[in-house]
Design a protein around this motif. Structure first.
Motif, PDB file in Angstrom:
ATOM      1  N   SER A  88       0.823  -1.210   0.000  1.00 30.57           N
ATOM      2  CA  SER A  88       0.000   0.000   0.000  1.00 30.57           C
ATOM      3  C   SER A  88       0.856   1.259   0.000  1.00 30.57           C
ATOM      4  O   SER A  88       0.539   2.242  -0.682  1.00 30.57           O
ATOM      5  N   THR A 107      -2.297   1.309   7.186  1.00 27.56           N
ATOM      6  CA  THR A 107      -3.281   1.350   6.101  1.00 27.56           C
ATOM      7  C   THR A 107      -4.682   1.161   6.663  1.00 27.56           C
ATOM      8  O   THR A 107      -4.988   0.118   7.249  1.00 27.56           O
ATOM      9  N   PRO A 108      -5.568   2.124   6.468  1.00 27.32           N
ATOM     10  CA  PRO A 108      -5.305   3.424   5.841  1.00 27.32           C
ATOM     11  C   PRO A 108      -4.716   4.422   6.838  1.00 27.32           C
ATOM     12  O   PRO A 108      -4.973   4.329   8.035  1.00 27.32           O
ATOM     13  N   THR A 133      -0.924   6.606   3.186  1.00 25.86           N
ATOM     14  CA  THR A 133      -1.548   5.948   2.031  1.00 25.86           C
ATOM     15  C   THR A 133      -2.742   6.748   1.503  1.00 25.86           C
ATOM     16  O   THR A 133      -3.567   6.211   0.771  1.00 25.86           O
ATOM     17  N   SER A 145       1.060   4.130  -3.120  1.00 28.14           N
ATOM     18  CA  SER A 145       0.525   5.457  -2.811  1.00 28.14           C
ATOM     19  C   SER A 145       1.586   6.548  -2.865  1.00 28.14           C
ATOM     20  O   SER A 145       1.247   7.733  -2.803  1.00 28.14           O
ATOM     21  N   ASP A 153      -5.760   5.782  -1.082  1.00 22.56           N
ATOM     22  CA  ASP A 153      -7.104   5.627  -0.525  1.00 22.56           C
ATOM     23  C   ASP A 153      -8.119   6.474  -1.292  1.00 22.56           C
ATOM     24  O   ASP A 153      -9.239   6.024  -1.558  1.00 22.56           O
ATOM     25  N   GLU A 169      -5.794  -4.713   7.067  1.00 21.27           N
ATOM     26  CA  GLU A 169      -5.415  -3.336   7.346  1.00 21.27           C
ATOM     27  C   GLU A 169      -4.772  -3.211   8.720  1.00 21.27           C
ATOM     28  O   GLU A 169      -4.979  -4.057   9.594  1.00 21.27           O
TER      29      GLU A 169
END
Length: 348
Positions: A240, A322-323, A327, A244, A331, A318
């Motif tokens: 992730s 994340t989130p 990120t 990102s 997202d 997660e």
């Protein structure tokens, strides 16, 4: 500067000008407008497939979107119709690894539109895991999705394609260079790239141009739906973060514009981002150095576990990373590109 050196530089310059001129002429001769075209996109309900679909719609094309999730398809259709009102969008529930479903879907496309001008093989599965947690089935699933599904799609569509048609196979930077913890994914994407390049050589005599696309890291929001094994939260976190990062990724919209431009001129292969360009050049010219750097990077990734059976989707792995703000770009892309079901009915 000696006369020999001046002659050498002059010849290099003339060769560059001649090559550039040839490219311009070739692109103009092969150029086709996408207005009134019929475009079939596998994996067209979300992510890059959906973003490309919107760009095709802006070019005046009609769309047939194939994907496995009926609800995702319906949301994708509404997103396109809101973005480009008046676009003719056909949605077809189809698992492209099943040849019978592919054949039936292409029959429906022909009944609805009477022709096919562009085929985009975009369906894919991102799977990240240490090699020790990667099984034979993981490799088989990657080959089913990334090689056999495009094979079935192209086989079904080719009888309907005429001179000037396009086939677009979305490979990956993982089809150009090996990436640690992505062995199964890279295997499927390498196979697709080899198949795609061979297909181009065979079909040019019919005036059908095959374009191989090798995107690098894109902000599509796909990490949420990636498959992870091993230390689930850590695997999802590193992927992730990479998907990102603003300096090493490009937006899906920017990637889609470059792909559509390459389709219009019938280019053979494009590397959509700087990461794919730099990585492929290093691996091609300095394979030993690339392997050494890749092995060092592997040392920084999560260690394997004893569990080789369990697979989770990113949204089920997660963590505090994340989130998070780290990120946030990925997202936001996930929300925009139908990777996340809307919390409320925002599409009406």
């Amino acid at each position: 500067m000696s006369s020999l050196t001046r002659t050498l530089f002059r010849r290099i310059g003339l060769g560059f000008i001649a090559g550039y001129g040839y490219s311009l002429i070739r692109d103009q001769l092969r150029y086709r407008s996408l207005k009134n075209s019929v475009v079939v996109i596998s994996g067209g309900s979300r992510g890059l497939g959906l973003v490309m679909a919107k760009e095709f719609a802006r070019q005046g094309a009609s769309l047939a979107l194939l994907a496995r999730d009926k609800e995702e398809l319906a949301r994708g259709q509404k997103i396109i119709e809101l973005a480009v009102p008046g676009t003719d969008v056909l949605i077809l529930e189809c698992d492209c690894t099943k040849p019978n479903q592919v054949d039936n879907s292409i029959d429906e496309v022909m009944k609805a539109f009477g022709k096919i001008d562009v085929v985009v093989n975009n369906a894919g599965i991102i799977s990240t895991a240490p090699l020790e947690n990667t099984t034979k089935k993981d490799f088989e699933d990657s080959l089913e999705t990334h090689f056999w599904a495009p094979y079935y799609m192209n086989r079904a569509c080719l009888p309907h394609l005429k001179a000037g048609a396009r086939i677009v196979n979305i490979s990956s930077v993982g089809g150009l260079i090996p990436v640690p913890h992505l062995a199964a994914y890279c295997t499927g994407k390498f196979a697709l790239r080899g198949y795609s390049q061979s297909l181009r050589l065979e079909l040019m005599k019919k005036g059908i141009y095959v374009t191989t696309v090798c995107p690098g890291l894109m902000r599509t929001g796909s990490a949420r739906n990636a498959r992870v094994k091993g230390q689930f939260k850590k695997e999802h976190a590193w992927f992730s973060l990479m998907a990102s990062a603003p300096l090493i990724t490009i937006s899906a919209e920017r990637a889609a514009k470059r792909i559509i431009s390459a389709i219009k001129t019938g280019q053979a292969e494009i590397n959509v981002s700087m990461t794919s360009k730099v990585g492929s050049l290093m691996n091609a010219h300095f394979p030993g150095l690339y392997a050494d750097l890749g092995s060092l990077a592997n040392l920084l990734l999560p260690n394997p576990t004893d569990d080789i059976r369990t697979t989770k989707e990113g949204k089920d792995a997660e963590s505090f990373i994340t989130p998070s703000i780290l990120t946030s770009m990925g997202d936001r892309a996930a929300e925009q590109n139908n990777e996340i079901p809307p919390q409320t009915d925002q599409l009406h």
